[in-house]
Design a protein around this motif. Structure first.
Motif, PDB file in Angstrom:
ATOM      1  N   VAL A 146       0.852  -1.189   0.000  1.00 60.47           N
ATOM      2  CA  VAL A 146       0.000   0.000   0.000  1.00 60.47           C
ATOM      3  C   VAL A 146       0.885   1.236   0.000  1.00 60.47           C
ATOM      4  O   VAL A 146       1.878   1.291   0.723  1.00 60.47           O
ATOM      5  N   ASP A 185       2.159  -6.393   5.851  1.00 58.72           N
ATOM      6  CA  ASP A 185       1.270  -7.281   5.114  1.00 58.72           C
ATOM      7  C   ASP A 185       0.936  -8.503   5.954  1.00 58.72           C
ATOM      8  O   ASP A 185      -0.122  -9.094   5.836  1.00 58.72           O
ATOM      9  N   GLN A 192      -8.444   6.822   1.768  1.00 57.03           N
ATOM     10  CA  GLN A 192      -8.186   5.501   1.211  1.00 57.03           C
ATOM     11  C   GLN A 192      -7.790   4.536   2.323  1.00 57.03           C
ATOM     12  O   GLN A 192      -6.811   4.757   3.017  1.00 57.03           O
ATOM     13  N   GLY A 221      -7.307   1.326   1.531  1.00 61.92           N
ATOM     14  CA  GLY A 221      -6.631   0.254   0.825  1.00 61.92           C
ATOM     15  C   GLY A 221      -7.476  -1.007   0.751  1.00 61.92           C
ATOM     16  O   GLY A 221      -8.707  -0.965   0.796  1.00 61.92           O
ATOM     17  N   SER A 222      -6.781  -2.140   0.717  1.00 61.42           N
ATOM     18  CA  SER A 222      -7.493  -3.412   0.548  1.00 61.42           C
ATOM     19  C   SER A 222      -7.778  -4.070   1.889  1.00 61.42           C
ATOM     20  O   SER A 222      -8.143  -5.226   1.959  1.00 61.42           O
ATOM     21  N   GLN A 223      -7.565  -3.341   2.992  1.00 57.75           N
ATOM     22  CA  GLN A 223      -7.655  -3.947   4.320  1.00 57.75           C
ATOM     23  C   GLN A 223      -8.994  -3.662   5.002  1.00 57.75           C
ATOM     24  O   GLN A 223      -9.075  -3.751   6.231  1.00 57.75           O
TER      25      GLN A 223
END
Lengths: 388, 310
Positions: free
Chosen positions: A181, A353, A263, A265-267
């Motif tokens: 990210v 991650d 944002q 992110g993808s979390q």
């Protein structure tokens, strides 16, 4: 019966306008303030304006091809425009400087005792960041010019190989990211805000305890007289508080994501899990304080706000270095401080991650919450009171 | 007995709030617990309901020991606490439904009970109002509705009319009488002797955490050596006349002050007639005449030497 108690509890909590303000509207207002305060940090686009500067026109300037080329390059229109250049005679340039229309005046052919035509000096009337940028630019120009001149005089052949490297800058450190990210320096503030919103769930937990105990409110006395099992009422109230608190955190999260375009992110799934665990901890802290402190509601609210602020302070939400100071000098405090655990869970999501540290934080939060609830529920069981 | 309390002792540090307090409540009666402020009425009620911890004694309701988890007994008890205990975030109807729902699970049955309770306390036009919008009297009535909506066999009311305007008070008292007529046993605490006299079939007078006297209002009044008091507004009464009035039958004491003659009788009948005959025979003109029967305050005064309202 449980649904009856639960649904009415939801109504009571959601219609408590004062508490809804502090637990929902206040974080939303803070988020909006953060958005405007840290807007440049978030977009990564510092609002840089080209620096207005004048050049004293004359024979020295016209004959200094290198200087002219450099100034024209940095004042060319586009994303990288550094200067807004005005070429006028010296008198006019000085008038513009005095009037504040330009930040400085570049004087070609001046600044050298030997009368070197390639020398250049800068005239400014005050110091500041824009003046410093101008000075750095001219210093860089002079340094490069001198380097090129020396090499050309000593070894003209080598000039062709070196000329391309003159503008290059070598970095001797390497940036390594633990996640894929892109780092956003402002997101930490919003995670802190979410952590605070989670802890504000304590207001709901405390409100519940007031409405449950006969020695705290007439409503508590009336409910203690009902034939519904006391623990059932306690659990229904607690569940309603948790639902309201989590709903509010989701609303704040949605506001951040959709209105302020923060944002995450993808979390997002993990962010939600952290919020849920944070709400659990927040409601539990409020329930514990409301149960153990047998004083007026105002005093209990004061204690809750104080405890929340102290926890946030130790977690570094107000003073970033405090988190490290506590981790170095009193590490146990970091593990029993819900605010530190929530913010560290967000931090580990942001940085790593790998989710090992994240789940450790969540697990400790859940254990702490369970312990606080156990103590509170034991106290709230259907007992007689010493005084009403 | 619906309620049986024996030798209840409750201390707050050195202060004895209940001093070997005993009480029996019979099925179908309206029992008045009368005493001045701070006499221990509310403490007694809270101990009976197992809200308060007590130092000594036993409490049984419906023949079963009362405890915080005596849910079977609690199901048939309705309580109207001294302080208004409703949620400001719920409407009148929702408040009644909420508290009724803690006793009655069936939603359809509950709907009927709530409707009945709303009409019983005269709040049908205010069912969608929030408590903040109600007057003090209406709030009290809502407080009552929340306590009685589930139709309990035993209703305990702790000073339900404090701060209520006279019109609402009469409506509340009338409501309590109706509840009793429908089979509910009522325990009613108050420091308003007129209310207790008007409403209760049996009265317990208490002070300093103790029971001073128990009985019907007539039984209580018979306990004291005092009959009616006759007051006459009369001018220029001579000492000689005062002395002669003192000699009349049943007269216990005579006072004449500020053109007001007060004659207290021990007991007996036709005292007013005898006094008026005497005044006529002496050709004494008078203006107003009042005759007062002894009150519970007189009973309290006789027993404690203090006024009930002290």
């Amino acid at each position: 019966m449980a649904m009856h108690v639960f649904s009415y509890r939801l109504k009571c909590l959601l219609r408590d306008k004062e508490s809804v303000f502090w637990t929902l509207a206040f974080p939303v207002l803070l988020a909006t303030m953060f958005h405007f305060a840290f807007g440049h940090l978030m977009t990564g686009e510092p609002a840089f304006e080209p620096i207005p500067v004048a050049v004293a026109d004359g024979a020295a300037y016209q004959s200094n091809f290198a200087l002219r080329q450099m100034l024209e390059a940095v004042s060319a229109d586009g994303e990288n425009q550094l200067l807004r250049l005005t070429v006028v005679d010296r008198e006019q340039a000085e008038r513009m400087l005095a009037a504040g229309e330009v930040v400085g005046v570049i004087l070609p052919g001046e600044g050298s005792d030997t009368g070197d035509a390639t020398s250049v000096s800068l005239m400014v009337t005050q110091s500041g960041i824009r003046q410093s940028i101008l000075k750095a630019l001219l210093d860089e120009y002079l340094h490069s010019y001198a380097t090129v001149s020396s090499i050309a005089a000593a070894n003209p052949v080598a000039l062709f190989g070196l000329i391309g490297e003159l503008g290059a800058r070598e970095s001797y450190t390497q940036q390594v990211s633990f996640s894929d990210v892109l780092p956003d320096s402002s997101i930490g503030y919003f995670y802190a805000l979410l952590a605070m919103t989670c802890l504000y769930g304590g207001f709901w937990g405390m409100r519940n305890t007031n409405d449950l105990q006969a020695d705290q409110s007439p409503q508590g006395a009336r409910r203690s007289l009902a034939p519904t099992h006391k623990m059932a009422v306690v659990l229904c109230d607690w569940a309603a508080a948790l639902v309201v608190s989590f709903g509010e955190v989701l609303a704040v999260l949605a506001y951040l994501a959709f209105a302020l375009k923060v944002q995450f992110g993808s979390q997002v799934g993990y962010v939600l899990l952290t919020c849920a665990a944070g709400c659990l901890a927040g409601v539990s802290v409020g329930t514990l304080i409301g149960t153990m402190v047998r004083k007026s509601e105002g005093l209990k609210v004061g204690i809750l706000v104080g405890v929340n602020n102290l926890m946030c302070f130790f977690a570094g939400l107000m003073f970033v270095k405090m988190k490290d100071i506590i981790a170095r000098n009193a590490p146990v405090l970091s593990y029993i401080n819900p605010a530190a655990l929530i913010s560290d869970a967000f931090y580990s999501l942001y940085v790593f991650d790998n989710h090992r540290r994240f789940f450790t934080n969540i697990a400790i939060l859940c254990v702490l919450s369970a312990a606080m609830c156990l103590v509170s529920f034991m106290q709230l069981r259907g007992e007689r009171y010493a005084s009403l | 007995m619906l309620i049986s309390v024996r030798d209840l002792v409750k201390r707050y540090g050195n202060l004895v709030a209940l001093d070997h307090f005993s009480l029996d409540v019979r099925e179908g009666e309206i029992l008045g617990l009368l005493g001045p402020n701070g006499s221990g009425k509310t403490t007694a009620i809270n101990c009976i309901l197992s809200l308060l911890r007590y130092d000594k004694g036993t409490v049984e309701i419906f023949g079963r020991p009362m405890a915080p988890d005596a849910y079977e007994s609690k199901r048939d008890i309705g309580v109207v606490p001294q302080n208004v205990a409703v949620f400001n975030e719920l409407t009148v109807e929702e408040n009644i439904d909420y508290f009724c729902g803690m006793y009655v699970e069936d939603r359809a049955v509950r709907r009927g009970l709530v409707q009945e309770a709303v009409e019983f306390v005269g709040l049908a036009d205010f069912r969608r109002f929030y408590p903040r919008k109600l007057s003090g009297g209406m709030l009290r009535r809502l407080n009552i509705a929340c306590g009685i909506a589930h139709k309990p066999k035993l209703i305990i009311m702790d000073e339900p009319t404090v701060g209520v305007d006279p019109q609402s008070r009469n409506s509340v008292l009338e409501g309590i009488r109706k509840l009793n007529e429908h089979g509910a046993t009522v325990v009613y605490t108050s420091h308003y002797m007129e209310e207790v006299e008007q409403l209760c079939t049996r009265i317990v007078i208490m002070d300093k955490g103790r029971t001073l006297a128990t009985g019907t209002k007539d039984e209580l009044k018979a306990m004291i050596n005092r009959g009616e008091t006759i007051t006459v507004e009369i001018y220029a009464l001579q000492d000689e006349d005062v002395e002669r009035i003192r000699q009349l039958p049943n007269v216990a004491s005579v006072e004449y002050d500020d053109n007001r003659l007060t004659v207290r009788y021990a007991n007996g009948q036709h005292n007013l007639l005898t006094l008026l005959d005497f005044l006529k025979s002496r050709d004494l003109s008078f203006e107003k005449v009042y005759s007062e029967r002894p009150t519970l305050n007189d009973v309290f005064l006789e027993i404690t030497g203090r006024q009930l309202r002290d």
